[in-house]
Design a protein around this motif. Sequence first.
Motif, PDB file in Angstrom:
ATOM      1  N   LYS A 136       0.830  -1.211   0.000  1.00  0.00           N
ATOM      2  CA  LYS A 136       0.000   0.000   0.000  1.00  0.00           C
ATOM      3  C   LYS A 136       0.859   1.253   0.000  1.00  0.00           C
ATOM      4  O   LYS A 136       0.464   2.273  -0.539  1.00  0.00           O
ATOM      5  CB  LYS A 136      -0.899   0.016   1.251  1.00  0.00           C
ATOM      6  N   ILE A 179      -8.624   4.949   9.190  1.00  0.00           N
ATOM      7  CA  ILE A 179      -7.341   4.968   8.480  1.00  0.00           C
ATOM      8  C   ILE A 179      -6.476   6.003   9.179  1.00  0.00           C
ATOM      9  O   ILE A 179      -6.894   7.138   9.364  1.00  0.00           O
ATOM     10  CB  ILE A 179      -7.550   5.356   7.004  1.00  0.00           C
ATOM     11  N   ASP A 180      -5.278   5.618   9.555  1.00  0.00           N
ATOM     12  CA  ASP A 180      -4.416   6.526  10.286  1.00  0.00           C
ATOM     13  C   ASP A 180      -3.859   7.593   9.351  1.00  0.00           C
ATOM     14  O   ASP A 180      -3.072   7.275   8.459  1.00  0.00           O
ATOM     15  CB  ASP A 180      -3.273   5.723  10.907  1.00  0.00           C
ATOM     16  N   PRO A 181      -4.258   8.873   9.544  1.00  0.00           N
ATOM     17  CA  PRO A 181      -3.764   9.905   8.621  1.00  0.00           C
ATOM     18  C   PRO A 181      -2.257  10.077   8.706  1.00  0.00           C
ATOM     19  O   PRO A 181      -1.621  10.502   7.755  1.00  0.00           O
ATOM     20  CB  PRO A 181      -4.498  11.176   9.060  1.00  0.00           C
ATOM     21  N   ARG A 216      -0.055   7.713   8.927  1.00  0.00           N
ATOM     22  CA  ARG A 216       0.626   6.760   8.060  1.00  0.00           C
ATOM     23  C   ARG A 216       0.298   6.990   6.601  1.00  0.00           C
ATOM     24  O   ARG A 216       1.097   6.710   5.729  1.00  0.00           O
ATOM     25  CB  ARG A 216       0.241   5.335   8.433  1.00  0.00           C
ATOM     26  N   ARG A 217      -0.914   7.484   6.343  1.00  0.00           N
ATOM     27  CA  ARG A 217      -1.326   7.584   4.957  1.00  0.00           C
ATOM     28  C   ARG A 217      -0.923   8.903   4.321  1.00  0.00           C
ATOM     29  O   ARG A 217      -0.618   8.973   3.142  1.00  0.00           O
ATOM     30  CB  ARG A 217      -2.837   7.444   4.850  1.00  0.00           C
ATOM     31  N   LEU A 229     -10.336  10.775   7.548  1.00  0.00           N
ATOM     32  CA  LEU A 229      -9.512   9.570   7.483  1.00  0.00           C
ATOM     33  C   LEU A 229      -9.528   8.840   8.814  1.00  0.00           C
ATOM     34  O   LEU A 229      -9.690   7.629   8.874  1.00  0.00           O
ATOM     35  CB  LEU A 229      -8.067   9.940   7.122  1.00  0.00           C
ATOM     36  N   GLU A 230      -9.385   9.622   9.912  1.00  0.00           N
ATOM     37  CA  GLU A 230      -9.413   9.003  11.231  1.00  0.00           C
ATOM     38  C   GLU A 230     -10.719   8.272  11.460  1.00  0.00           C
ATOM     39  O   GLU A 230     -10.740   7.147  11.952  1.00  0.00           O
ATOM     40  CB  GLU A 230      -9.295  10.095  12.305  1.00  0.00           C
TER      41      GLU A 230
END
Lengths: 258, 277
Positions: free
Chosen positions: A37, A135-137, A139-140, A130-131
């Motif tokens: 990813k 989804i961890d902002p 990391r992304r 995102l949170e």
Amino acid sequence: MKQLRFLGKQTIDLISGLGRAVILLISALIHIPNIRKGTPLLMQQLYSVGVLSLLIIIVSGTFIGMVLALQGYTILVGYGAEASLGPMVALSLLRELGPVVSALLFAGRAGSALTAEIGLMKATEQLSSLEMMAIDPLRRVIAPRFWAGFISLPLLAAIFSMVGILGAHVVGVDWLGVDSGTFWSVMQDQVDFDKDILNGVIKSIVFAFVVMWIAVYKGYDCEPTSEGISRATTSTVVQSSLLVLFLDFILTALMFVK
Amino acid sequence: MMTKSEPEIQLVEIENLTFKRGERVIYDDISLSIPKGKVTAIMGPSGIGKTTLLRLIGGQIKPDSGNIFFNEKNIPLLSRSELYEARKQMSMLFQSGALFTEMSVFDNIAFPIREHTELSEDIIEKIVLMKLEAVGLRGAKSLQPSELSGGMARRVALARAIALDPELILYDEPFAGQDPISMGVIVRLIRSLSDALGLTSVVVSHDVPEVMSIADYIYIIAEKKIIGHGTPEQIRLDTSPLVQQFVKGEADGPVPFHYEAKTYRDELIKIPPGSVS
């Protein structure tokens, strides 16, 4: 009394800001990387952070090399030492101007863009979205940008030095009449890989870390208003530039002074 | 259809919640529950911290004391990975829509599906089209967020919020700043999605008529506490003056029209010392 309170508040703000910055760095970077990813995200950021900064680096590098050659020749010719133009230019670029000027330009171009982008994502609640989507902002969004800058800047600094030397060659040899063979051979003789080139690369790695950390932190921590974003962007450029110059002094003292 | 004798399951239970921002108390020991499958509204004056309540439910901020149970898990006590697992069952629709600006409408909706599932692109395409059809924007799938009007952006954000079929959707001021037609669209969507998908919806808003028309249960929060709660009918009949002022939209009442200030006479007429008034 008011001044003392102000000073106290500034100190507390500084330390707590530093603490938040460290927490941000650790949360964003210390984790098992997801190659599948993460790689396309990294590639995308390498393009927008690194490749799109190429133009400013190449143009600035060329001009600085050319100016160095002009000024250097003017001074050296007075001592009959124009044969040293090659190493003079190369050492100035590799040891100092390459890492430092490219870091300053990078902070101004890519650093400010990143701060603004992340700040705007915060202000429009994209990071919160995102949170909430689990989804961890960090990391992304944050981590790929950080790594892209960290990888790009040393490469850009190397390109800077390279086009600088080429620009100096054009001015020194083609225009001012220094002998081409002398230009390259004295340079080859005087420039040492470990002492000069590698030290320059180490400098630009340190600068890359610092510039990207500040850019990413300021964007993530800013107040989610237009005022907050503009203040954060300015602060990124100013603070990373000053820190680069300060660290350059420290590193130069450590590396080049016996 | 649920019969009246079936006990209501509470999807979210908030018990004795206290939350402070610095010195300022936002919530003082409040308790409320969100029944499953219904539309629950949280209303109150602006600035009271209604969005804060949604963030507390979503675990983005931690309360100073109290419990927030979601599906029987206490949100403030969950570890990071447990919290992320719980969040997969929730969705939040932000006031601005918060679409990702660098992706098309299609990719925005496909985003949570791509991130959290291993489904093939064919299936993802079908799911995205179904979600877009539900909000009436199937024709807009290739547009960029910058090309959408505010109302359309919110609908796309809604389609994204239901992409993974969550159990709970939190709506943050969905009616704010909408023209009457877009308002009607959003109102209809919230109700129909709740009924068709069995979603539990929490709508934070201060638009009284809209909320009254779709909510099954309403909580009114003011002055750090819940000052009234009940079905829309019960709220209309509530005799407390603060609830009445809010519901009727009266300019003056328990929440005064005039901000605290010196008396008008004293400000206008400045009496020099020593002379007779």
